[in-house]
Structure formats: C-alpha cells, structure tokens
Motif scaffolding. Structure first.
Motif, mmCIF file in Angstrom:
data_model
loop_
_atom_site.group_PDB
_atom_site.id
_atom_site.type_symbol
_atom_site.label_atom_id
_atom_site.label_comp_id
_atom_site.label_asym_id
_atom_site.label_seq_id
_atom_site.Cartn_x
_atom_site.Cartn_y
_atom_site.Cartn_z
ATOM 1 N N ALA A 59 49.438 92.199 101.138
ATOM 2 C CA ALA A 59 48.484 92.798 102.069
ATOM 3 C C ALA A 59 48.463 94.308 101.883
ATOM 4 C CB ALA A 59 48.863 92.458 103.511
ATOM 5 N N HIS A 60 47.254 94.852 101.842
ATOM 6 C CA HIS A 60 47.109 96.298 101.709
ATOM 7 C C HIS A 60 47.344 96.988 103.055
ATOM 8 C CE1 HIS A 60 44.752 95.201 98.040
ATOM 9 N NE2 HIS A 60 45.246 96.353 97.589
ATOM 10 N N ASN A 61 48.004 98.123 103.026
ATOM 11 C CA ASN A 61 48.072 98.973 104.213
ATOM 12 C C ASN A 61 46.703 99.628 104.426
ATOM 13 O OD1 ASN A 61 50.764 98.272 104.270
ATOM 14 N ND2 ASN A 61 51.459 100.158 103.292
ATOM 15 N N SER A 101 39.060 97.394 100.280
ATOM 16 C CA SER A 101 37.625 97.560 100.488
ATOM 17 C C SER A 101 37.377 98.545 101.631
ATOM 18 C CB SER A 101 36.972 96.223 100.838
ATOM 19 O OG SER A 101 35.638 96.408 101.270
ATOM 20 N N GLU A 102 36.458 99.471 101.441
ATOM 21 C CA GLU A 102 36.113 100.413 102.505
ATOM 22 C C GLU A 102 35.574 99.694 103.733
ATOM 23 O OE1 GLU A 102 33.576 103.577 101.303
ATOM 24 O OE2 GLU A 102 34.739 104.049 99.500
ATOM 25 N N ASN A 103 35.016 98.486 103.532
ATOM 26 C CA ASN A 103 34.492 97.698 104.650
ATOM 27 C C ASN A 103 35.592 96.966 105.407
ATOM 28 O OD1 ASN A 103 31.645 98.068 104.785
ATOM 29 N ND2 ASN A 103 31.469 97.006 102.812
ATOM 30 N N GLY A 104 36.814 96.968 104.888
ATOM 31 C CA GLY A 104 37.904 96.264 105.530
ATOM 32 C C GLY A 104 38.330 96.931 106.822
ATOM 33 N N GLU A 105 39.142 96.195 107.606
ATOM 34 C CA GLU A 105 39.613 96.705 108.898
ATOM 35 C C GLU A 105 40.350 98.029 108.734
ATOM 36 O OE1 GLU A 105 40.189 96.991 112.869
ATOM 37 O OE2 GLU A 105 39.181 95.262 111.965
ATOM 38 N N ARG A 106 41.061 98.181 107.630
ATOM 39 C CA ARG A 106 41.823 99.403 107.386
ATOM 40 C C ARG A 106 41.275 100.171 106.187
ATOM 41 N NH1 ARG A 106 45.291 95.297 108.315
ATOM 42 N NH2 ARG A 106 45.776 95.080 106.095
ATOM 43 N N GLY A 107 39.981 100.009 105.933
ATOM 44 C CA GLY A 107 39.362 100.690 104.809
ATOM 45 C C GLY A 107 39.144 102.176 105.070
ATOM 46 N N ILE A 108 39.332 102.986 104.045
ATOM 47 C CA ILE A 108 39.123 104.433 104.133
ATOM 48 C C ILE A 108 38.416 104.882 102.856
ATOM 49 C CG2 ILE A 108 40.227 106.706 104.310
ATOM 50 C CD1 ILE A 108 42.606 105.363 105.648
ATOM 51 N N LEU A 154 48.087 87.687 110.945
ATOM 52 C CA LEU A 154 48.120 88.562 112.120
ATOM 53 C C LEU A 154 47.497 89.920 111.817
ATOM 54 C CD1 LEU A 154 49.207 89.069 115.042
ATOM 55 C CD2 LEU A 154 51.247 90.029 113.954
ATOM 56 N N VAL A 155 47.888 90.549 110.716
ATOM 57 C CA VAL A 155 47.426 91.916 110.446
ATOM 58 C C VAL A 155 46.037 91.950 109.829
ATOM 59 C CG1 VAL A 155 49.807 92.691 110.156
ATOM 60 C CG2 VAL A 155 48.484 92.075 108.141
ATOM 61 N N ASP A 156 45.582 90.821 109.249
ATOM 62 C CA ASP A 156 44.282 90.833 108.580
ATOM 63 C C ASP A 156 43.192 90.068 109.335
ATOM 64 O OD1 ASP A 156 44.789 92.467 106.507
ATOM 65 O OD2 ASP A 156 44.822 90.937 104.944
ATOM 66 N N LYS A 157 43.559 89.058 110.137
ATOM 67 C CA LYS A 157 42.539 88.198 110.736
ATOM 68 C C LYS A 157 42.578 88.152 112.260
ATOM 69 C CE LYS A 157 41.275 86.705 106.625
ATOM 70 N NZ LYS A 157 39.963 87.083 106.035
ATOM 71 N N GLY A 209 44.035 92.927 113.646
ATOM 72 C CA GLY A 209 43.996 94.032 112.694
ATOM 73 C C GLY A 209 43.930 95.407 113.343
ATOM 74 N N CYS A 210 43.238 95.490 114.495
ATOM 75 C CA CYS A 210 43.091 96.793 115.154
ATOM 76 C C CYS A 210 44.429 97.326 115.667
ATOM 77 C CB CYS A 210 42.091 96.700 116.296
ATOM 78 S SG CYS A 210 42.576 95.574 117.629
ATOM 79 N N ASN A 211 45.401 96.421 115.845
ATOM 80 C CA ASN A 211 46.720 96.851 116.327
ATOM 81 C C ASN A 211 47.636 97.318 115.207
ATOM 82 O OD1 ASN A 211 46.066 96.156 118.975
ATOM 83 N ND2 ASN A 211 46.769 94.053 118.708
ATOM 84 N N TYR A 212 47.178 97.150 113.968
ATOM 85 C CA TYR A 212 48.032 97.482 112.840
ATOM 86 C C TYR A 212 47.310 98.409 111.860
ATOM 87 C CZ TYR A 212 50.963 93.834 114.747
ATOM 88 O OH TYR A 212 51.760 93.089 115.586
#
Length: 533
Positions: free
Chosen positions: A190-192, A196-203, A227-230, A233-236
């Motif tokens: 799992a990426h920190n 993808s920029e469209n991902g929950e943690r994309g930059i 948990l962290v991806d689906k 995600g907003c909590n991580y």
C-alpha cells in the motif's frame, strides 16, 4: 540574543503577517532576506487541500525564514527562482490530512515540528515540477498511476517489514496463512502517498515520484489494507502511514538486535502515588528501555505488584507497615535473582522515599538496573541513546563542616520551594551543612538522568560522598530531601552502603516536607524503619 537579532527573527517569520501581494512589498521583503538571511534550501510547503502555501528557507535543515505570497503563479515562480540562485536546493513538502493553524506558524520551532511530520512527503524537485504542482491545485487529479513496483522495491519493503504487517499493533506474519498453515505470500503493498493523484492520498507530482519508492510503501495484511484504502482512508493520511512504517522498522530492529543482547530478568513493581498507579510497561517499552544497555528480557516480566498493596492506598504516606512492604518486595527480588547472580531490570514506580528504600535494600553489590518512566513521553524509555558527559552539578561540598548531621538535596525533577525551605530549616536548627545535587538546566525534569549509565555514575559518586561524610566529617545522620524521577530515586537508594550514616528520607506533605523513612544499617544489613523508631 541582541535586540537587532530579535528584530531580524521577527521579520524573518513573515508568515505571521498578511501575504505579500504588491511588487513594492515583495521587493522590500526580498531585499531584507538577501541582506540579513542565509539559507541553503528552499521549500514550497502546502497543507491538506492546499489551504495554506508557504515558502520556507532553511539553513542546515533549520527554518530561518517563512513567507507567504498572494501573487499570480508566474510571479510566484519567479520569486522561487530568485531564492534558488547560486545552487540552492528546491524541495516540495505537503502536509496531508492536516491544516496549518496560527499556532503552527507562530514560531519556527512549531513550524519545524510540522515540517518533520511530513518528512516522507518532502522531495527534491525542479522548477518545472513546482509549476506542475501549482497548476494542479484545485483541479481533478491526473488520471493514471505512477510507475509500478519494481522487483527491488518489493524486496526492500519485505526486508524492512521482516514479513510482518506494518500497521501499528498488528504485526501479523504474512508468509503463512494463519488458518490453514499454508506457506506463501499473503501480503499487500500500500502506498502512503497514493500512486494516482486521484487516490485518497494522491498528491500532484509526489504521487508519480514516490510511486516506486520503498520508503513510501507499507506491507499490510488484507484487513488493514482494506482499512486504509477502502474503509477509512480519510483517517490515514500519508504522514500517519509514514510514521507507522518508521515505528515498525525501528521496533523490529530493536527486537532483532536483542538476539545478540544479554538476557536479564525483568521485574515490574508499581506502587500508587496519591492513589494513582502508572501503566505497566508493554513489550515495546521493555525492549526499547533494555536495548539502551544492550540487554533483552529473559522471559515474560515478573509482576510483583501491578496496582499497589492495599496498605499503600490506606496509609497514604510512607509509614506504619510500609517499610515491611518494601522489604518484602526487595526480598522477593533478591531471592528470585540469586540464581542469575542478582541481576535484573527493574520497572518500578511509586513514592520517592519508597523507591529510595527499595534501592537501599537491593544495594549496589548486585546489578539491579532501574528503568525510567519518562513522563514527557508517557511511557517507559530513556531520553538519550548514549550517556551524556555532565547532567548535574554539586554545590556545598567545598564548605562542608564537621557535624553529626548533613542535608543532601537531590534537585532533579525541579528545584522545589519545599525542599529549599526544609533544607534551610534543618540547617538553622542543627547548624549542619547542605549539599545540593542539581540537574543542569538542559536536563532538569523527569529525564534528568538521561541514560542508565549516567544513573550508575551518580550512584557511585553518592556512595563515595557518603563514605567521606562519615570518615572525614563525622556525619552520623543524612537528611535526604529528594525531588527526582522513579529511576533516579532508586539509583540514589542504591548508593547507600554498609557503614554509611543513617539516612532519614523526607517526603512532601502539603506545602512542606516531613521525615517518613529511616534507613539504617549494622552488621546484619540494611534496615528500613519509621523515623520515630
């Protein structure tokens, strides 16, 4: 610091003021920067949802200037280019999942802490990449993903994780199915910062550049990957996941290093202080504390007392039956460690006089090493990984006069007015000397003994001093006034030896202090008594 330097420091934190938005203001401020600030690094810093954007100037990784601009992008880029002249390094830092507050930018120290929190989301970039990042702000993220995981990256992540889930508190083995026992690879990468920029943690920019970077990748079990991806995600945010990775790697190395460390017994002894009992050490606390001295736990901790004897709670002070409780605990430790040459690590907490008494009964002939409950971090640990050269000063030994009494003040947690007042009262009443052992300002506090070797050195010094008090000055009674941590209190007690003067230990009561414990010795050994005896 001079008045001139204070003025420069105040001007250097322009981020406290409204953003610069006119050419005149910009030029005036850059003139000040060029004439009064030295820097080697420029960081474009942005927080969650890009609500705040700052330019930070650093010298040797320390923030020396912070500024904000409200300008067209082309003008903003021009300023960055000017600041990066003469080979200055340019970086992009993004604090994901949090927003800068006024408190964060109030001082450079707090801003430095924020920057440290996103250290793994800070990368070296070019002007072109800064343009790309700024252009992407407020727009849908670019489609597609960054580079796929390379074979080397996968191997490095597996090595860093040691085949365990990196999610804090999990640690599940991922090379075997726990239900069937079947061997295989049951891990998920799992990426920190999302690939993808469209991902929950994309930059923008960071997603592509960190996509195949092992330090940006966690090894997770199926549950925590979901948990962290689906699920949450907003909590991580990336910064939290990066911290998980760092802590997992650090703990893994401590535990594995322990394979080469000498094993010792571990004892847990927690007595209440004002009816409150601290939490016992967890496996991580124990491993980290022992690793400081290259030791590891021989087996599960021996819990002698995990909540305080009832009599402690009833008595409220060190008196009456309390000496017998301390003696009982010390006897159990001595009896149980006899087969291991009286060597053990001691996670003990309680009233300072009780810990001094415990240390005196355990003595310094064995190797009983007290561990520190470090209040600043709320856990059991040592502040320093290596011993320091000087952490306390001694005042009063040069003017010591021959007398049957002497006052020893241990001022490590603080220089307490109650200790000072009681020392003066005893001195004026008996006409004796006062010796002060005081932590230097840098270490004053709960971590005044920053490393166990420093505690051992303090113990040796006090032991020699108390020999000298008796032999050279005829001292028969030591009045001990102590304000120190749990570990320091035990080290002080361990300094007590046969043929030393009697020691009367005082404790706080209201705004004053009173004698609560008498430590005495004879040919039969060290004894604990009520001071009235």
């Amino acid at each position: 610091m001079t008045v001139v330097n204070e003025a420069i420091l105040k001007l250097a934190n322009q981020a406290l003021l409204p953003p610069l938005d006119t050419s005149v203001n910009v030029e005036n401020y850059l003139e000040f920067v060029n004439s009064d600030i030295q820097w080697d690094e420029v960081i474009v810093f942005s927080d969650s949802n890009h609500q705040n954007t700052l330019i930070l100037l650093l010298k040797n990784a320390i923030i020396v200037c912070a500024m904000r601009f409200n300008l067209e992008m082309s003008e903003f880029i021009t300023i960055i280019q000017r600041l990066c002249r003469n080979g200055k390094t340019l970086k992009l830092a993004v604090l994901q999942g949090d927003v800068l507050s006024e408190t964060d930018i109030a001082e450079f120290t707090s801003l430095q802490n924020v920057l440290a929190a996103c250290s793994f989301q800070t990368i070296k970039v070019t002007i072109t990449e800064i343009k790309k990042y700024l252009t992407a702000l407020g727009k849908p993220g670019a489609k597609g993903r960054g580079p796929n995981f390379s074979k080397d990256t996968k191997e490095n992540v597996w090595k860093d994780s040691h085949g365990r889930c990196m999610f804090t508190g999990c640690g599940q083995r991922l090379g075997i199915d726990e239900l069937s026992g079947e061997k295989g690879n049951f891990s998920y990468l799992a990426h920190n910062v999302a690939s993808s920029e469209n991902g929950e943690r994309g930059i923008p920019v960071l997603s592509e550049k960190l996509s195949n970077d092992a330090s940006n990748i966690l090894l997770l079990c199926d549950k925590h990957h979901r948990l962290v991806d689906k699920i949450a995600g907003c909590n991580y945010p990336a910064s939290r996941l990066s911290d998980m990775r760092v802590q997992h790697c650090r703990l893994s190395e401590i535990l594995l290093d322990g394979l080469s460390y000498e094993s010792v017994d571990v004892y847990v002894l927690l007595w209440p202080v004002n009816a409150q009992v601290v939490s016992p050490p967890g496996s991580r606390d124990i491993a980290g504390s022992l690793a400081t001295m290259k030791l590891r736990s021989l087996c599960i901790p021996n819990v002698l007392d995990n909540g305080g004897e009832n009599v402690f709670l009833r008595a409220g002070t060190i008196g009456g039956q309390i000496p017998s409780i301390i003696e009982s605990s010390a006897r159990r430790i001595l009896d149980q460690t006899r087969r291991h040459d009286f060597k053990a690590a001691l996670f003990a907490f309680g009233p300072m006089p009780a810990l001094v008494g415990l240390g005196a009964l355990l003595g310094n002939k064995g190797q009983f090493l007290p561990m520190l409950r470090y209040r600043d971090s709320g856990c059991w640990m040592w502040p320093k990984e290596e011993p320091v050269s000087k952490f306390y000063s001694v005042e009063g030994k040069d003017s010591l006069v021959a007398h049957e009494d002497v006052v020893i003040s241990i001022n490590f947690t603080a220089t307490s007015p109650a200790v000072v007042a009681k020392a003066h009262e005893i001195k004026n009443r008996l006409g004796c000397s006062v010796i002060n052992y005081t932590a230097v300002p840098e270490f004053m506090g709960n971590g005044a003994i920053p490393h166990p070797e420093n505690g051992i050195a303090l113990c040796a010094q006090l032991q020699q001093d108390m020999h000298d008090f008796r032999l050279k000055y005829g001292v028969k009674r030591i009045h001990l006034l102590i304000c120190a941590s749990n570990a320091a209190s035990i080290f002080v007690g361990q300094a007590y030896d046969l043929h030393h003067p009697d020691m009367i230990v005082y404790d706080f009561e209201g705004e004053g202090m009173k004698p609560v414990l008498l430590i005495s010795n004879n040919l039969g050994g060290t004894k604990l008594l009520s001071p009235e005896c």
